[in-house]
Design an enzyme around this catalytic site. Structure first.
Site, mmCIF file in Angstrom:
data_model
loop_
_atom_site.group_PDB
_atom_site.id
_atom_site.type_symbol
_atom_site.label_atom_id
_atom_site.label_comp_id
_atom_site.label_asym_id
_atom_site.label_seq_id
_atom_site.Cartn_x
_atom_site.Cartn_y
_atom_site.Cartn_z
ATOM 1 N N HIS A 247 -5.782 7.090 13.758
ATOM 2 C CA HIS A 247 -5.959 5.642 13.824
ATOM 3 C C HIS A 247 -6.599 5.320 15.167
ATOM 4 O O HIS A 247 -6.116 4.478 15.921
ATOM 5 C CB HIS A 247 -4.628 4.915 13.614
ATOM 6 C CG HIS A 247 -4.720 3.824 12.609
ATOM 7 N ND1 HIS A 247 -3.981 2.683 12.651
ATOM 8 C CD2 HIS A 247 -5.507 3.701 11.517
ATOM 9 C CE1 HIS A 247 -4.305 1.898 11.631
ATOM 10 N NE2 HIS A 247 -5.213 2.501 10.924
ATOM 11 N N HIS B 191 -15.610 7.203 6.250
ATOM 12 C CA HIS B 191 -14.154 7.220 6.242
ATOM 13 C C HIS B 191 -13.602 7.610 4.873
ATOM 14 O O HIS B 191 -12.646 8.369 4.769
ATOM 15 C CB HIS B 191 -13.650 5.828 6.635
ATOM 16 C CG HIS B 191 -12.206 5.802 6.988
ATOM 17 N ND1 HIS B 191 -11.751 6.076 8.253
ATOM 18 C CD2 HIS B 191 -11.105 5.552 6.235
ATOM 19 C CE1 HIS B 191 -10.433 5.982 8.272
ATOM 20 N NE2 HIS B 191 -10.023 5.676 7.061
#
Lengths: 233, 824
Positions: B104, B58
């Protein structure tokens, strides 16, 4: 002619209201923490989510320092316009009768709606002529104005409602088929008995330019100017 | 340094702990080496937690960084490229437009309302972190099939047979995600002006929630996140820090590591699945909780701080919280930072240093301030009722040091944390077997795949008319009107929205808010715009400069052909912009893919990025920022398992000189001629109709002549700008017949179209086709620039095409309203 536009933490449409008001006069923002109305001739309590709408829409905002001054201003006969969240604040402050409940569909809903001008002889609609100018008020006209809210279902108890209708306090109604939030008697906007405080759920400040869809909202602000300046003469 | 780090080898985490945190053995060894000293030094608990986050996919992009370096990122209009919180392009008049898209996905799959809401909150912070006022949000959503009741032919071919539960989860995720996006955007006063949603089986277990935001700033007021000025103060402001989000979108989510060697310590990572822990914090939600009111104050406060010139640098706190924001600010400024966690305002008093450093509590910002300005900064925070605290100092050590009061609890080289994570080469392997099953047929009596002529004959022979196919497509969840979603968003706040959703192919926003004749000069803080007449002014009869924005990606087409499908997605955005008269300025992207360690996913990713680069180069629309979301796949043990369709979501921003000429999609004038413009050579392969028929995905799509499509886009753009067309709409899902129906519905006018009953021509899909309407002579403007074919005229209240389609507007409208039932 000077408008004062209240700014709470969480206000969203205050700058839009400021710009709309400046199309017809002078206007300035009023910070929620201050009591000074800066010499405004009329007050706009704008849309948004004052104080995050926590507890209940408008429930906290009514206790802010600026609202103490706005309430006093209204008691003295000053013109006060509440739009959307501002309408909710004015109801919470008991400057207007009734309450706004969650929409019948229980969702935030954004729609361009047609509104019937029930009364064109008020301080807030006296310029809503068919030409949209500052001319004499016609008996009836329709305004296309966007509405956007989660809590917009106008409610008043039976007695209050009857009194409202009898006193001619209903200023705007949703046109046939446009009452998406379930407001009683299709009420979109009401004024107080004295006629100097007016609240509506749709957003006239977002209907002031052809480019963004409509100029029908401009007459609300123009009416206020007409009323203030007429009163001065 | 004066303070020695207390490291007792008995309490140090081991390599097994590192593995549980998602690091590899080699990465752990490298960390020990980077921690310095002869033979290296094993990191302590806090350090390991920080490394594991910053070295996660990430934060470090370790499987994608090398690929991303191949993308075009420079151009004359680029003001800020990838690497900052958001990219920015020049929009003239001393202003820039900042924009970025972010995903998300995983939080939204767990808790769609908060996941989507905090996705919006996060992307908005990225925009105001560079000093821009957010002016718009768009979203890009993917879910499994919703199985609409109103779809004419449910699975199985007969009405009333579908199981109650089928599609229920997808419908729930959609409902809550839309509510979450609306909750955040509506409450904060930023309009949601567009977006897209697709429903496909491969997203059943892995929904996608991508949010894009745009902002406008004065070029001179842009701020970067680089911490500079040794001795400057680091101030954390916004919400206080709690345990929420620990173990959220990071690798910590799967950790069962128990680092709590002392009995009064909490289980470290929130996501502990053992179900028991010393203080009962272990079942705490790992999804962050958003508070738009807090963010609204934070936004106004940040913009006023910047407007008053009080900040040296600004950065938002997103994934990995304080750990990543402080380290990245230090890395960009090539300095060190000392942080004292004892000064961080906490929601819970007993938080451990590592919890404070990795918390993903929302609505927080970190800034660097000259010591003389600290008091003024904190005073402004107080005015906006947001918390503020000086928590650190910029140093010349090049090290990230964490203190608790006087005690040094972590000490790492900034370079090691941020820049030294190893990058991996992908090992792409073109799959020999199809990675996706054929979609479930939703229409009965399907013709064999790949046989367009057969399809025509078969449909006719089996009693299907073009009209029925058109209604089936219009009510297909991927094509039906998005009105029921968009109606839940405020699209008009800020007084810029010239084209709302449903009015045109792209949203159009006036660069300066529409105001009175003397529009106030734009000020990012916009505390009290100057009074009438002051500041800049707009000639009431002059042009209104505007920007347009579109977001798109048809994952099914990318799955069929990652290179061509991605080129098609980029072209689709540019076509949308052309239809309102806008020219691309820059592009952002969110690469949503499965597990890149698998050969076929690596191949999809590699091919998609190659297509993205080629298309953006061809259109002069460089990539100014983006995001990567990998591992969107489910274990093979589950039903509908496997990877998502590869979904490189493209967001594109363009400029148009005059919003008064912005194009519309709806027919507007009876008697206008209707034409198909551009290199329109449609194919049924991978089309929406092929999906309804249950055709399996083809192995590759027909190649696209990008130059020819770009020429058609330029021709449409010029015609819209010149006012020579009444309407313009790009031909996308469902093909020409659906595009015509959409033009009719948007304009509430019918059309008579003379075409053969050719299923492939009417319902096939490709890049580069447009439906335009206008004066017959005026449409001549296209000849010589691109292909143009007059096909009919705007008239009446029904759409008639060839011999098989004759539908009233209300029949079309009823089919097109199919998604309404999801929100009833």
């Amino acid at each position: 002619m000077k408008f004062g536009v209240v700014r709470f933490p969480g206000s969203c449409d205050e700058v839009d209201a400021l710009r709309a008001a400046r199309r017809v006069g002078d206007a300035e923002l009023l910070w929620h923490g201050e009591r000074d109305l800066k010499g405004a001739d009329a007050i706009i309590v704008p849309g948004g989510f004052s104080y995050g709408d926590y507890l209940r829409a408008g429930a906290i905002a009514r206790f802010s320092p600026v609202m103490e001054s706005v309430i006093a201003f209204a008691r003295d006969g000053g013109l006060v316009l509440g739009i959307c969240n501002g309408f909710q604040v004015l109801c919470e402050a008991k400057l207007l009768p009734g309450a706004l409940l969650p929409n019948a569909n229980l969702r935030f809903t954004f729609r361009q709606v047609d509104l019937d001008v029930v009364r064109g002889d008020t301080a807030f609609t006296c310029a809503c002529g068919s030409d949209g100018g500052l001319s004499a008020h016609p008996p009836h006209s329709i305004l296309s104005i966007p509405a956007k809210h989660s809590w917009g279902r106008y409610y008043a108890d039976e007695q209050q409602l009857a009194a409202l209708e009898q006193n001619g306090q209903v200023v705007l109604r949703y046109a046939l088929g446009e009452n998406f939030n379930g407001s009683l008697n299709d009420i979109a906007g009401v004024r107080n008995e004295r006629g100097n405080v007016f609240g509506l759920m749709p957003h006239p400040e977002h209907a002031v330019d052809e480019l963004t869809g409509s100029t029908d909202g401009l007459c609300i602000f123009a009416s206020m100017r007409l009323a203030v300046e007429g009163a001065r003469v | 340094m004066g303070l020695a780090l207390v490291t007792d080898s008995a309490t140090l985490p081991t390599v097994e702990d590192a593995l549980a945190l998602g690091l590899t053995r080699a990465e752990y060894d490298l960390i020990c080496e980077k921690q310095g000293g002869p033979g290296g030094r094993a990191p302590n608990q806090l350090e390991l937690a920080m490394y594991s986050l910053l070295w996660s996919e990430h934060c470090a992009y370790k499987h994608s960084k090398k690929l991303l370096r191949t993308l075009p990122t420079e151009g004359p209009k680029v003001v800020m490229g990838p690497g900052e919180n958001a990219g920015a392009v020049d929009i003239g008049d001393g202003l820039v437009c900042a924009f970025k898209v972010e995903s998300h996905n995983h939080p939204s799959a767990v808790e769609p309302f908060q996941g989507a809401a905090t996705g919006v909150g996060g992307i908005l912070r990225d925009i105001f972190a560079i000093g821009a006022r957010p002016i718009a949000v768009l979203d890009s959503l993917r879910f499994g099939e919703p199985h609409l009741k109103s779809q004419p032919f449910p699975p199985g071919g007969r009405k009333g047979e579908k199981g109650e539960g089928e599609g229920a989860r997808s419908r729930y995720l959609l409902d809550r995600a839309v509510a979450g996006i609306g909750h955040y955007g509506n409450s904060i006063g930023v309009p949601t002006i567009g977006g897209e949603v697709y429903f496909e089986g491969p997203y059943e277990q892995n929904c996608l929630v991508n949010a894009m935001a745009l902002g406008i700033a004065e070029r001179a007021q842009l701020v970067t996140s680089a911490a500079v000025g040794i001795g400057n103060t680091v101030v954390l402001f916004g919400a206080s820090t709690g345990r929420d989000g620990i173990g959220g979108a990071s690798v910590l989510a799967s950790a069962e590591l128990d680092l709590s060697h002392s009995p009064d310590q909490n289980p470290p990572l929130g996501g502990d699945s053992s179900g028991k822990g010393p203080k009962g914090h272990n079942r705490r939600s790992t999804v962050q909780v958003g508070d738009p009111f807090e963010e609204k104050k934070l936004m106004e406060c940040s913009l006023e701080l910047l407007g008053r010139g009080l900040l040296v640098a600004l950065q938002d706190l997103g994934a990995a919280g304080l750990t990543s924001s402080a380290s990245e600010m230090a890395s960009k400024g090539e300095v060190g930072i000392d942080v004292d966690v004892a000064n961080v305002p906490l929601r819970e008093a007993d938080m451990e240093p590592f919890e404070i450093m990795v918390s993903e509590s929302q609505e927080r910002m970190l800034c660097v301030v000259e010591p003389a300005n600290v008091a003024a900064v904190l005073e402004l925070c107080e005015k906006w009722e947001v918390g503020g605290a000086a928590i650190g100092t910029v140093t010349d050590t090049g090290r990230m040091r964490v203190f608790r009061g006087g005690e040094l609890v972590g000490d790492m080289p900034v370079r090691a944390l941020v820049d030294d994570c190893p990058l991996y080469d992908l090992e792409p392997v073109k799959p020999t077997r199809k990675p996706y099953p054929a979609p479930k047929a939703l229409l009965p009596q399907n013709p064999p795949r790949g046989d367009a002529v057969g399809a025509r004959d078969a449909t006719a022979a089996r009693g299907w008319t073009g009209g029925e196919l058109l209604l089936a497509l219009l009510s297909s969840p991927n094509i039906a009107s998005r009105g029921p979603l968009f109606e839940q968003y405020d699209a008009i706040v800020q007084s810029r929205t010239v084209r709302r959703p449903g009015q045109a192919d792209a949203a159009v926003l006036a660069i300066r808010p529409l105001g009175e004749a003397g529009v106030p000069a734009f000020s990012p803080s916009e505390l009290n715009p100057p009074s009438r007449g002051a500041g800049g002014s707009r000639d009431p009869n002059g042009p209104v400069p505007a920007i347009a924005v579109s977001i798109d990606c048809n994952g099914r087409r990318v799955a069929a052909d990652p290179y061509t499908g991605t080129v098609g997605a980029v072209l689709e955005c540019a076509s949308n912009l052309a239809c309102v008269g806008a020219k691309p300025l820059g592009t952002t992207n969110n690469l949503n893919f499965g597990n890149p360690e698998k050969g076929h996913i690596a191949w999809q990713l590699t091919e998609a990025v190659r297509g993205l680069g080629d298309a953006c180069r061809a259109l002069n629309a460089p990539i100014v920022g983006g995001n990567v979301s990998l591992y969107n796949e489910s274990p093979p043990t589950r039903a509908s398992a496997g990877p998502i369709y590869p979904t490189p979501v493209i967001g594109m921003v363009g400029e148009l000189p005059d919003a008064r000429r912005a194009g519309r999609l709806g027919f507007a004038r009876a008697g206008d001629a209707v034409a198909v413009v551009g290199p329109f050579e449609p194919s049924l392969e991978a089309s929406e109709l092929a999906k309804l028929w249950g055709w399996e995905l083809p192995d590759g799509l027909p190649p696209i002549d990008v130059q020819a499509v770009a020429a058609a886009q330029a021709a449409v753009r010029d015609a819209v700008r010149a006012g020579s067309v009444t309407s313009a709409h790009d031909i996308a899902e469902g093909g020409l017949a659906v595009a015509l129906a959409e033009c009719c519905l948007a304009g509430n006018l019918g059309a008579l179209v003379e075409l053969d009953d050719d299923v492939e021509y009417l319902f096939g899909e490709c890049s580069g086709g447009f439906v335009v309407s206008g004066d017959r002579q005026a449409l001549e403007v296209f000849s010589g620039q691109t292909a143009v074919r007059l096909i009919g005229a705007v008239e009446g209240q029904s759409l008639r095409i060839g011999s098989q389609i004759d539908m009233t507007l209300s029949e079309l409208g009823e089919a097109h309203a199919a998604l309404a039932e999801l929100f009833a």
